[in-house]
Design a protein around this motif. Structure first.
Motif, PDB file in Angstrom:
ATOM      1  N   TRP A 140       0.823  -1.199   0.000  1.00 27.27           N
ATOM      2  CA  TRP A 140       0.000   0.000   0.000  1.00 27.27           C
ATOM      3  C   TRP A 140       0.869   1.265   0.000  1.00 27.27           C
ATOM      4  CZ3 TRP A 140      -4.904  -0.444   3.612  1.00 27.27           C
ATOM      5  CH2 TRP A 140      -5.738  -1.460   3.140  1.00 27.27           C
ATOM      6  N   VAL A 141       1.952   1.214   0.774  1.00 26.05           N
ATOM      7  CA  VAL A 141       2.856   2.368   0.819  1.00 26.05           C
ATOM      8  C   VAL A 141       3.539   2.561  -0.532  1.00 26.05           C
ATOM      9  CG1 VAL A 141       4.947   3.300   1.870  1.00 26.05           C
ATOM     10  CG2 VAL A 141       3.211   2.231   3.320  1.00 26.05           C
ATOM     11  N   ARG A 142       4.008   1.436  -1.135  1.00 22.16           N
ATOM     12  CA  ARG A 142       4.688   1.537  -2.429  1.00 22.16           C
ATOM     13  C   ARG A 142       3.752   2.043  -3.514  1.00 22.16           C
ATOM     14  NH1 ARG A 142       6.897  -3.453  -0.724  1.00 22.16           N
ATOM     15  NH2 ARG A 142       5.357  -4.569  -2.024  1.00 22.16           N
ATOM     16  N   GLN A 143       2.489   1.641  -3.444  1.00 21.62           N
ATOM     17  CA  GLN A 143       1.515   2.045  -4.450  1.00 21.62           C
ATOM     18  C   GLN A 143       0.853   3.388  -4.104  1.00 21.62           C
ATOM     19  OE1 GLN A 143      -1.218  -1.247  -4.623  1.00 21.62           O
ATOM     20  NE2 GLN A 143       0.202  -2.542  -5.825  1.00 21.62           N
ATOM     21  N   HIS A 144       1.310   4.017  -3.017  1.00 19.98           N
ATOM     22  CA  HIS A 144       0.806   5.317  -2.578  1.00 19.98           C
ATOM     23  C   HIS A 144      -0.675   5.277  -2.216  1.00 19.98           C
ATOM     24  CE1 HIS A 144       4.576   7.219  -3.657  1.00 19.98           C
ATOM     25  NE2 HIS A 144       4.497   6.655  -4.863  1.00 19.98           N
ATOM     26  N   VAL A 145      -1.106   4.066  -1.834  1.00 15.55           N
ATOM     27  CA  VAL A 145      -2.452   3.996  -1.263  1.00 15.55           C
ATOM     28  C   VAL A 145      -2.459   4.739   0.076  1.00 15.55           C
ATOM     29  CG1 VAL A 145      -4.243   2.448  -0.384  1.00 15.55           C
ATOM     30  CG2 VAL A 145      -2.921   1.833  -2.443  1.00 15.55           C
ATOM     31  N   ILE A 146      -1.362   4.571   0.842  1.00 20.43           N
ATOM     32  CA  ILE A 146      -1.132   5.363   2.058  1.00 20.43           C
ATOM     33  C   ILE A 146      -0.060   6.390   1.714  1.00 20.43           C
ATOM     34  CG2 ILE A 146      -0.365   5.326   4.456  1.00 20.43           C
ATOM     35  CD1 ILE A 146      -1.346   2.462   4.637  1.00 20.43           C
ATOM     36  N   ARG A 147      -0.421   7.654   1.732  1.00 22.94           N
ATOM     37  CA  ARG A 147       0.491   8.695   1.266  1.00 22.94           C
ATOM     38  C   ARG A 147       1.038   9.577   2.386  1.00 22.94           C
ATOM     39  NH1 ARG A 147      -2.407  10.884  -4.302  1.00 22.94           N
ATOM     40  NH2 ARG A 147      -2.639   8.821  -5.305  1.00 22.94           N
ATOM     41  N   GLU A 148       0.566   9.388   3.587  1.00 21.44           N
ATOM     42  CA  GLU A 148       1.039  10.244   4.685  1.00 21.44           C
ATOM     43  C   GLU A 148       2.433   9.808   5.100  1.00 21.44           C
ATOM     44  OE1 GLU A 148      -0.321  12.825   5.757  1.00 21.44           O
ATOM     45  OE2 GLU A 148      -2.371  12.700   4.977  1.00 21.44           O
ATOM     46  N   ASP A 149       3.447  10.647   4.833  1.00 22.03           N
ATOM     47  CA  ASP A 149       4.822  10.289   5.170  1.00 22.03           C
ATOM     48  C   ASP A 149       5.196  10.672   6.599  1.00 22.03           C
ATOM     49  OD1 ASP A 149       4.817  12.998   4.899  1.00 22.03           O
ATOM     50  OD2 ASP A 149       6.423  13.098   3.403  1.00 22.03           O
ATOM     51  N   MET A 150       4.255  11.276   7.342  1.00 24.69           N
ATOM     52  CA  MET A 150       4.573  11.650   8.726  1.00 24.69           C
ATOM     53  C   MET A 150       4.614  10.433   9.641  1.00 24.69           C
ATOM     54  SD  MET A 150       0.957  13.242  10.113  1.00 24.69           S
ATOM     55  CE  MET A 150       0.486  14.018   8.566  1.00 24.69           C
ATOM     56  N   PHE A 151       3.963   9.325   9.200  1.00 30.13           N
ATOM     57  CA  PHE A 151       3.903   8.140  10.043  1.00 30.13           C
ATOM     58  C   PHE A 151       5.075   7.231   9.691  1.00 30.13           C
ATOM     59  CE2 PHE A 151      -0.574   9.386   9.078  1.00 30.13           C
ATOM     60  CZ  PHE A 151      -0.776  10.066  10.266  1.00 30.13           C
ATOM     61  N   THR A 152       5.915   6.985  10.651  1.00 31.61           N
ATOM     62  CA  THR A 152       7.128   6.207  10.389  1.00 31.61           C
ATOM     63  C   THR A 152       6.828   4.728  10.235  1.00 31.61           C
ATOM     64  OG1 THR A 152       7.511   6.021  12.765  1.00 31.61           O
ATOM     65  CG2 THR A 152       8.557   7.864  11.628  1.00 31.61           C
ATOM     66  N   ILE A 153       5.750   4.266  10.807  1.00 31.17           N
ATOM     67  CA  ILE A 153       5.385   2.851  10.696  1.00 31.17           C
ATOM     68  C   ILE A 153       3.898   2.714  10.978  1.00 31.17           C
ATOM     69  CG2 ILE A 153       5.998   2.394  13.123  1.00 31.17           C
ATOM     70  CD1 ILE A 153       6.780  -0.447  12.233  1.00 31.17           C
ATOM     71  N   ILE A 154       3.234   1.813  10.209  1.00 31.84           N
ATOM     72  CA  ILE A 154       1.826   1.506  10.421  1.00 31.84           C
ATOM     73  C   ILE A 154       1.712  -0.008  10.556  1.00 31.84           C
ATOM     74  CG2 ILE A 154      -0.519   1.741   9.519  1.00 31.84           C
ATOM     75  CD1 ILE A 154       0.533   4.012   7.745  1.00 31.84           C
ATOM     76  N   SER A 155       1.011  -0.453  11.611  1.00 30.98           N
ATOM     77  CA  SER A 155       0.903  -1.889  11.851  1.00 30.98           C
ATOM     78  C   SER A 155      -0.518  -2.252  12.250  1.00 30.98           C
ATOM     79  CB  SER A 155       1.866  -2.331  12.959  1.00 30.98           C
ATOM     80  OG  SER A 155       3.199  -2.001  12.641  1.00 30.98           O
ATOM     81  N   VAL A 156      -0.846  -3.528  11.932  1.00 34.34           N
ATOM     82  CA  VAL A 156      -2.082  -4.120  12.432  1.00 34.34           C
ATOM     83  C   VAL A 156      -1.691  -5.156  13.476  1.00 34.34           C
ATOM     84  CG1 VAL A 156      -4.171  -5.414  11.861  1.00 34.34           C
ATOM     85  CG2 VAL A 156      -3.264  -3.733  10.240  1.00 34.34           C
ATOM     86  N   VAL A 157      -2.270  -5.033  14.676  1.00 35.45           N
ATOM     87  CA  VAL A 157      -1.931  -5.907  15.796  1.00 35.45           C
ATOM     88  C   VAL A 157      -3.181  -6.662  16.180  1.00 35.45           C
ATOM     89  CG1 VAL A 157      -1.050  -5.973  18.155  1.00 35.45           C
ATOM     90  CG2 VAL A 157      -0.201  -4.239  16.566  1.00 35.45           C
ATOM     91  N   ASP A 158      -3.060  -7.996  16.355  1.00 33.34           N
ATOM     92  CA  ASP A 158      -4.242  -8.788  16.713  1.00 33.34           C
ATOM     93  C   ASP A 158      -4.550  -8.661  18.192  1.00 33.34           C
ATOM     94  OD1 ASP A 158      -2.503 -10.421  18.116  1.00 33.34           O
ATOM     95  OD2 ASP A 158      -2.556 -12.062  16.653  1.00 33.34           O
ATOM     96  N   GLU A 159      -5.574  -9.394  18.637  1.00 29.52           N
ATOM     97  CA  GLU A 159      -6.037  -9.258  20.016  1.00 29.52           C
ATOM     98  C   GLU A 159      -5.028  -9.771  21.032  1.00 29.52           C
ATOM     99  OE1 GLU A 159      -8.032 -13.098  18.508  1.00 29.52           O
ATOM    100  OE2 GLU A 159      -7.186 -11.230  17.725  1.00 29.52           O
TER     101      GLU A 159
END
Length: 508
Positions: A98-117
């Motif tokens: 998503w980052v490579r395809q610029h689906v997520i374009r906000e560069d202020m976030f150094t890392i985005i993760s999904v964490v399970d329960e």
């Protein structure tokens, strides 16, 4: 009345009190008007400078608040987008793609993760170690118990993936039944929150701060110094926020000893407050330059007015100098004629006047007056042993001690007749016992040691006493009887007193 000598003795100025007061009042009125005007002008300009700085800071704080809001609103939107993709497809999205395809374009976030329960990372925009787990992080624990769909803004932590200090921002993931399914978490550099500093002209000692309502800063920048996760509970703007969500005030150097003009605002959508501060000294610098000029002008005018007033007083005072000098000389001669030069006590002449006054008061009020004749025991030995200078010192100490043991409120008088002989008149006595009580106190005082040139010396006193009108009505006769009674006390053993009696035996 005071005389000030300028040059020779002939050049004296005698200052008239009315003249001095009038001139001083006129000068004071003029000076007060000048300084009042200057003070009001200075105060007004200072207040205007502070008010202008507060207005500028308030506008900057609004802009800063909007900048912070946009930052976290963007974070919330990105997190909601990632969460929607995860819930829609039932599997963790490929965040790196998503980052490579610029689906997520906000560069202020150094890392985005999904964490399970369970706190395990199941998707991330960066490569992560499989051993990394977030189950103990504040953002995970907060969202697990969160019943609202709100962005949680954590205190800065040392990232387990990046190894750098970051602010975690998290959004809860819930299953259709509402149970906890994990979080979407992203991280932002604390320094990013204060990038607004580059857009605002805050001066060399400006302050920009984002503080959580939990009392800890998310980011702070003072000049070029950046800090975060500082305890802000005791800071004035944090304590003020509880009663006023927004405000402007002058802060007395809470952080680093620099006084600042502070503006703050509490964000409505996020538990944060934005703070902008500028140096008070910088805000009033231009005012202070003008203030110096105002003070110099006021000082120059003050000097001119004072010089004019002083010249006027001197010119009008010279003509009074000779008359007042003669009056002063006369007053000194009169004082010298009525006082003992060694002790400063009244001499025999003044003592007799005080006695006559006491007798008249006793007659008028139907009371008694006592006349005491006091002679020191052992004074000659002290004089012979230590010398006349020491003897004079002893007489001065005796005079002081006697004056301290008579009743000032009753206008009692202590006088020195000469040598080591003293006279005392006691006014307004109700009975002979009243006089006896005072005499015993005097004897006790005289028997206490005296210190002469570091040596302790003991003497005592013999006192003869008479009462008016009991023992007579003629002053000279009464003084003579007191003298006789004094010898009675001395012959009876010294350090005692005797009332005059025809038999000369009543001693105490």
């Amino acid at each position: 009345m005071k005389f000030h000598t300028m040059g020779t003795d002939e050049q004296r100025y005698a200052f008239s009190k009315p003249l001095c007061i009038t001139s001083a009042l006129l000068s004071l009125i003029v000076l007060s008007l000048i300084w009042l005007g200057i003070s009001q002008r200075i105060s007004t300009e200072r207040d205007q400078a502070v008010e202008a700085a507060m207005l500028a800071n308030s506008n900057l704080t609004i802009a800063f608040e909007q900048d912070i809001f946009r930052t976290f609103k963007a974070a919330e939107q990105v997190a909601a987008f990632v969460r929607e993709g995860y819930l829609k497809h039932g599997a963790a999205p490929d965040l790196q793609q998503w980052v490579r395809q610029h689906v997520i374009r906000e560069d202020m976030f150094t890392i985005i993760s999904v964490v399970d329960e369970h706190g395990t990372i199941i998707a991330s925009s960066q490569d992560t170690s499989p051993t990394v787990n977030y189950a103990d992080r504040d953002f995970f624990l907060a969202q697990r118990s969160n019943t609202q769909d709100t962005l949680f803004i954590s205190r800065p932590v040392l990232g387990r993936v990046s190894g750098e200090w970051r602010i975690p921002l998290s959004l809860r993931i819930s299953r259709p039944d509402g149970s906890f399914a994990g979080v979407v978490v992203m991280a932002i550099n604390p320094a990013y929150l204060t990038n607004f500093y580059r857009q605002a002209n805050l001066g060399a000692n400006g302050l920009l701060e984002v503080t959580g309502l939990d009392g800890y800063t998310r980011g702070r920048k003072i000049g070029n110094q950046i800090s975060f996760d500082q305890d802000a509970h005791a800071l004035s703007w944090f304590t003020r926020r509880t009663s006023a969500p927004t405000g402007n005030f002058k802060d007395d150097a809470d952080i680093d000893g620099i006084t600042r003009i502070i503006s703050y605002r509490t964000l409505g959508d996020y538990p944060l407050m934005a703070v902008v501060g500028t140096s008070y000294d910088e805000a009033v610098a231009a005012h202070r330059h003008r203030r110096t000029a105002y003070l110099l002008v006021a000082s120059a005018l003050s000097v001119l007015i004072l010089c004019f007033a002083a010249s006027l007083i001197l010119a009008m005072s010279r003509q009074r100098a000779i008359t007042l000098a003669l009056q002063a000389s006369k007053a000194k001669l009169v004082h010298a004629a009525r006082h003992d030069p060694l002790t400063g006590l009244p001499n025999r002449v003044l003592f007799q006047e005080r006695c006559l006054r006491a007798m008249e008061a006793a007659r008028r009020h139907d009371t008694l007056a006592a006349i005491l004749y006091l002679d020191l025991d052992g004074f000659k030995e002290v004089n012979d042993c230590y010398g006349h200078a020491t003897g004079d010192d002893l007489l001065q100490q005796v005079a002081l001690r006697l004056a301290q043991h008579v009743r000032a409120a009753s206008e009692d008088t202590v006088a020195r007749f000469g040598g080591d002989e003293f006279g005392i008149v006691l006014n307004h006595l109700a009975s002979q016992d009243d006089g006896k009580h005072i005499i015993l106190h005097i004897l006790a005082a005289m028997s206490q040691p005296f210190t002469l040139d570091g040596a302790e010396v003991r003497i005592s006193a013999s006192i003869g006493a008479v009462l008016y009108p009991t023992h007579g009505a003629d002053l000279n006769t009464l003084i003579g009887k007191a003298d006789t009674a004094m010898y009675t006390a001395k012959h009876a053993g010294k350090n005692r007193f005797a009332w005059w009696t025809a038999a000369r035996r009543q001693t105490g």
